[in-house]
Write a protein that holds these residues in place. Structure first.
Motif, mmCIF file in Angstrom:
data_model
loop_
_atom_site.group_PDB
_atom_site.id
_atom_site.type_symbol
_atom_site.label_atom_id
_atom_site.label_comp_id
_atom_site.label_asym_id
_atom_site.label_seq_id
_atom_site.Cartn_x
_atom_site.Cartn_y
_atom_site.Cartn_z
ATOM 1 N N LYS A 1 1.453 -1.832 -6.875
ATOM 2 C CA LYS A 1 1.491 -0.787 -7.907
ATOM 3 C C LYS A 1 2.376 -1.182 -9.085
ATOM 4 O O LYS A 1 2.021 -0.959 -10.245
ATOM 5 C CB LYS A 1 1.990 0.530 -7.304
ATOM 6 N N HIS B 1 1.100 0.445 3.092
ATOM 7 C CA HIS B 1 2.401 0.432 2.436
ATOM 8 C C HIS B 1 2.340 1.206 1.126
ATOM 9 O O HIS B 1 1.412 1.026 0.329
ATOM 10 C CB HIS B 1 2.831 -1.017 2.193
ATOM 11 N N ALA B 2 3.369 2.022 0.887
ATOM 12 C CA ALA B 2 3.366 2.890 -0.288
ATOM 13 C C ALA B 2 3.413 2.112 -1.590
ATOM 14 O O ALA B 2 3.022 2.641 -2.653
ATOM 15 C CB ALA B 2 4.557 3.844 -0.212
ATOM 16 N N ASP C 1 -1.726 -0.191 -3.596
ATOM 17 C CA ASP C 1 -2.980 0.567 -3.573
ATOM 18 C C ASP C 1 -4.000 -0.240 -2.789
ATOM 19 O O ASP C 1 -4.186 -1.442 -3.049
ATOM 20 C CB ASP C 1 -3.507 0.788 -4.996
ATOM 21 N N PRO D 1 -1.643 3.591 8.489
ATOM 22 C CA PRO D 1 -1.101 3.863 7.158
ATOM 23 C C PRO D 1 -0.837 2.548 6.433
ATOM 24 O O PRO D 1 -0.501 1.527 7.048
ATOM 25 C CB PRO D 1 0.197 4.610 7.461
#
Length: 967
Positions: free
Chosen positions: A28, A4-5, A8, A2
């Motif tokens: 982002k 990092h939120a 992007d 996964p």
């Protein structure tokens, strides 16, 4: 895995050329772009770069580069950069200003240290304090301590650039860009022109940081074996504090010229010699995001001037119009390429231009020799695949490769790729397509965006510039009322007070650091097997080299009488660059490029531990893939035994080039010259270094150039005598670094090679006595000084322990940094201790002072006697261990093992010294004060600077310097 939120993921790709998984992200919230290179490399790299197009030549980007490293939000100390220099295991720690970007890279093999460096740099660039006093210190300010005294300009970058602009090469570079880009930001000098630097205001300085040092304008790189998830966590914690801003606008393209232009400029010089001019032809090329085109441009430049046998280089050298070839290629928004001559006559500018254009036209029409193209391609391919970045971390080179595309809005991964483009280029050339010739035609001959720059010496320019600066200062003083003058005095007082003030202990404690307990107690050993091959002492190092064999073949220089030693640099070049009885030097150069990764001739000179004698060897260093080592050895044999030392024309050209290069390096490398001169009276190894690479060598080359014309026989005879004495398997040592699997086959080739070399008895020469130490003032046309003072502690009865290296590290990153650089305005101040010779010396670089700097050196004992805190001792120990454990690629490890063997540095000695470093205490610092008193009392001085500066110093100190003119 996964991601990092906060980011992007734009692309993910395995890049085989750099053995890394590349992930390109965009933050982002801010739009910051991040290239995360995940590689099995312990030498981890972090870097952040900003587009910083200069709006004028005040040097604002350069001053800001210095200033952001002078304290930040989380680390509010005067010099967090220096604290990291002192107490880190970094393998790279610096910052650089370019014509259109500023770059902040760090590297370390230690994970905790790497995170520390990254944290400090992120806070420095995004949240610097940028006080007015920092601007004054690093940029410029009026300095006046008494209303009755005249004002002067002072500032670290101000004086650095005074030194830079004293170098005609730097001046030529600046004018070349200005000539090609009169309408864009590249016409400005990002480093700063001291004549306009005082136009810069503090408000402009602050506004520039706000505008450009923003995540939205950042390109960030991570490389190595650290946790890729943690990289993004670290970044988001910083970047998320910002709102989205704007990226720096693309630099508008320079409108193309309708026809070439001719520009004449001058540089300050003390000489009236008409052959002290520079003539360069400069081209602006079209930007290209095409990897194959960029590789072809590299091949074109190297094929034209990449070595002395390249056709354009050869034509310029053999023309007799100048003494050394100039060529620069630079990746900018619109790339730049130039060719020219140094030490030519301005009156011959048209001849130089015609020669260059006619040579290019001939090559475009009739083709470049196939062997030259093949050798150039092979050398480039070997270099790309070897990935030998020398002492630099590989990740740093990849960072700059990515930036060469990224900064201009292209794909950063294209800056790392080469395989497909190289294969295509090779195939096109192999098919008979005249790729390089067509490029010469389209990018150079048919390109009207060209300038011819003529740079003449002007013996009155320095005096006029000094007068203009004095007039500007006097005018500013006249415009001041009593309150203004009092304010200027107060500014000077306050700045000095701040510079002398100690940081608060609680603030220093915020700087993240390792502890001595974190350091490896045991030094790393290099695998070494010693054996004899055909009776010759041979060292073998079984290291993973990816199938490349690295060979160092050394011959003992102590077989040479002292009168032959100054010829060694010319002899070294002549081995490769005069040809042999079977092939001229062009064919020989092509053969080297076609079959090897390079053959070089150099010298190894070092003190021997516990001895007054030098370890001194001529080294032939060669490398090749394992299936071409037979040809590599054949080449080495040919150059050693059959070089055409009777080739008068080539020897003449070599001497002229070496003389020109030495003269050109006096200003940019002045500290090296004064250290060489100083130490030449302290140890035999340093005396030899001065004979073959210092001022003594420059004076010898000037005389040799004349003797080639009037007494060629004696010159040739000296070179032949060196070969007779030196090329002797009986006085040789062999050093081989390669994979263990490649060693047996190479050993089988090595034995007959050694058997074929001359072998005879020899006696080791006595090079004593050394010259008596003398105080010297060497004059050159420069606006800054280089000041050195030192002694041989052993000769004075002292045997310092390894702890002195810790004290030396501390002095360089505290006392000398503060007194010579921050307060004195020099670009650098440093101390140097050589534990093999026990020589100790102080030095300065681009220094506006001379006597005041000597006073600083002499006051070092008093500084140490004031005491030092535990934190400073611990940081200095850590930094010293970092120096003892440099990052090395396999070939460097093998070479280092050779040097240790020849200088008597055993693993046991290294470990004992390491223990002395690790256990350095306050008592050692106190004892060092007594040693440095010896430097103050007994040290001799060598200073290099302008005649005006040397004369003033002699006036102040009763003629203590023996003055001689160097340039």
């Amino acid at each position: 895995m996964p991601h990092h939120a906060a980011f992007d993921l734009l692309t993910e790709e395995q890049i085989g050329e750099v053995n890394a998984l590349a992930r390109l992200y965009r933050h982002k919230k801010t739009g910051a772009e991040v290239l995360s290179l995940i590689a099995d490399d312990e030498n981890k790299v972090f870097g952040v770069s900003f587009a910083t197009p200069p709006e004028d030549s005040t040097g604002l980007p350069h001053i800001l580069e210095h200033s952001v490293l002078c304290g930040s939000e989380k680390f509010p100390v005067k010099k967090p950069f220096v604290e990291m220099l002192k107490g880190s295991l970094h393998t790279f720690l610096n910052a650089m200003t370019f014509p259109d970007k500023t770059v902040y890279p760090v590297a370390s093999q230690n994970l905790a240290d790497f995170y520390n460096l990254t944290e400090v740099y992120l806070d420095a660039v995004f949240f610097p304090l940028l006080s007015r006093e920092t601007f004054q210190q690093e940029g410029w300010h009026y300095e006046v301590e008494n209303p009755a005294e005249p004002m002067i300009f002072k500032g670290v970058v101000f004086n650095e650039m005074k030194g830079a602009m004293s170098s005609p090469d730097q001046v030529n570079y600046a004018y070349a860009l200005q000539s090609l880009f009169p309408d864009t930001t590249y016409a400005n000098y990002s480093g700063g022109d001291p004549r306009v630097m005082p136009d810069l205001t503090y408000e402009q300085f602050k506004a520039f940081h706000t505008r450009y040092y923003h995540p939205s304008n950042a390109h960030i790189v991570f490389y190595g074996d650290d946790d890729p998830a943690k990289r993004l966590e670290l970044l988001d914690a910083v970047l998320s504090r910002f709102e989205r801003g704007e990226r720096a606008p693309a630099i508008p393209p320079q409108p193309r010229f309708a026809e070439p232009r001719h520009i004449e400029k001058t540089y300050p010089s003390d000489t009236e010699n008409p052959r002290s001019s520079f003539v360069t032809l400069n081209w602006m090329l079209e930007p290209s995001g095409d990897i194959e085109t960029q590789l072809a441009r590299t091949v074109m430049r190297r094929a034209l001037v990449g070595n002395s046998a390249a056709p354009l280089h050869k034509a310029l050298t053999e023309s007799g119009l100048g003494e050394a070839v100039i060529s620069t290629g630079m990746e900018l928004a619109q790339p730049v390429l130039n060719f020219g001559l140094r030490n030519t006559s301005a009156d011959d500018a048209e001849k130089v231009e015609t020669l260059i254009l006619n040579t290019l036209a001939h090559l475009a029409e009739h083709g470049i020799d196939d062997a030259t193209i093949e050798a150039t391609l092979n050398s480039l391919e070997f270099e790309l695949r070897e990935k030998n970045t020398g002492g630099q971390p590989r990740g740093l080179i990849y960072f700059f490769g990515a930036l060469s595309e990224w900064l201009y809005g292209r794909n950063p991964l294209d800056g790392l790729r080469f395989e497909d483009a190289l294969s295509s280029l090779k195939a096109r050339i192999a098919s008979g397509e005249k790729v390089i010739e067509a490029m010469i035609r389209s990018e150079l001959l048919d390109n009207a965006h060209r300038t011819t720059l003529v740079l003449r010496p002007d013996s009155g320019q320095a005096e006029r510039e000094d007068a203009a600066e004095r007039a500007r200062l006097d005018a500013a003083r006249t415009a001041m009322n009593d309150n203004d003058i009092a304010a200027a005095v107060e500014t000077t007082r306050k700045l000095k007070q701040l510079q002398n003030a100690a940081d608060r202990p609680e603030d220093l404690a915020k700087i993240p650091t390792l502890t001595v307990a974190d350091l490896p107690r045991q030094g790393a050993a290099i695998p070494t097997e010693e054996l004899a091959v055909d009776g010759v002492r041979t060292l073998f190092h079984d290291l993973a080299t990816n199938g490349i064999v690295y060979l160092d073949l050394g011959f003992d220089l102590k077989t040479l009488p002292r009168e032959l030693l100054p010829y060694l640099p010319i002899f070294s070049r002549a081995l490769k660059q005069t040809g042999t009885s079977k092939e001229d030097f062009v064919a020989l150069t092509q053969r080297i490029g076609r079959s090897t990764g390079g053959v070089a001739v150099s010298r190894l000179t070092s003190p021997i531990l516990g001895s007054n004698e030098a370890a001194a060897y001529l080294l032939v260093r060669a490398k090749a893939v394992s299936d071409k080592t037979g040809e590599m050895l054949a080449i080495v044999n040919d150059i050693l035994t059959d070089a055409r030392l009777d080739n008068r024309d080539r020897i003449r050209q070599i001497v002229a080039e070496d003389k020109a290069r030495a003269e050109a390096s006096l200003v940019p490398a002045g500290h090296q010259y004064v250290f060489s001169r100083l130490r030449s009276a302290l140890h035999e190894a340093d005396w030899l270094g001065e004979q073959t690479g210092g001022i003594t060598q420059l004076l010898f080359l000037r005389d040799l150039a004349a003797r080639i014309e009037t007494d060629w026989h004696s010159v040739q005879s000296a070179l032949e005598d060196i070969r007779k004495h030196l090329v002797n398997a009986g006085a040789a040592i062999v050093n081989v670094t390669t994979d263990g699997s490649a060693w047996p086959a190479f050993a089988g080739e090595l034995e007959p090679f050694l058997k074929g070399l001359p072998r005879h008895a020899f006696a080791r020469a006595d090079w004593s006595p050394l010259p008596a130490p003398a105080n010297e003032g060497l004059t050159i046309p420069a606006q800054v000084n280089y000041v050195a003072k030192g002694v041989n502690l052993k000769e004075l009865g002292h045997e310092p322990s390894g702890a002195l290296s810790v004290i030396t590290k501390f002095l360089g990153t505290s006392y000398l940094w503060d007194k010579v650089r921050v307060e004195g305005g020099a670009y650098g101040g440093f101390a140097s201790f050589n534990p093999l010779s026990d020589t100790y010396a102080f030095g300065s670089y681009r220094d506006p002072n001379l006597v005041a700097t000597l006073d600083v050196y002499d006051a070092a004992p008093a500084f140490l006697r004031k005491g030092v805190n535990k934190s400073d001792i611990e940081r200095s120990i850590i930094g010293t261990i970092g120096d003892l454990d440099p990052y090395m690629l396999p070939d460097a490890k093998g070479y280092t093992a050779l040097v240790r063997t020849l200088t008597g540095v055993t693993d046991e000695y290294r470990q004992a010294r390491r223990e002395q470093v690790l256990s350095a205490s306050e008592a050692d610092f106190s004892a060092a004060a007594d040693l440095l008193e010896e430097v103050a009392r007994n040290g001799h001085v060598v200073a290099m600077g302008s005649e005006k500066s040397i004369t003033a110093a002699n006036r102040e100190r009763n003629g203590f310097l023996n003055v001689s003119k160097v340039l």
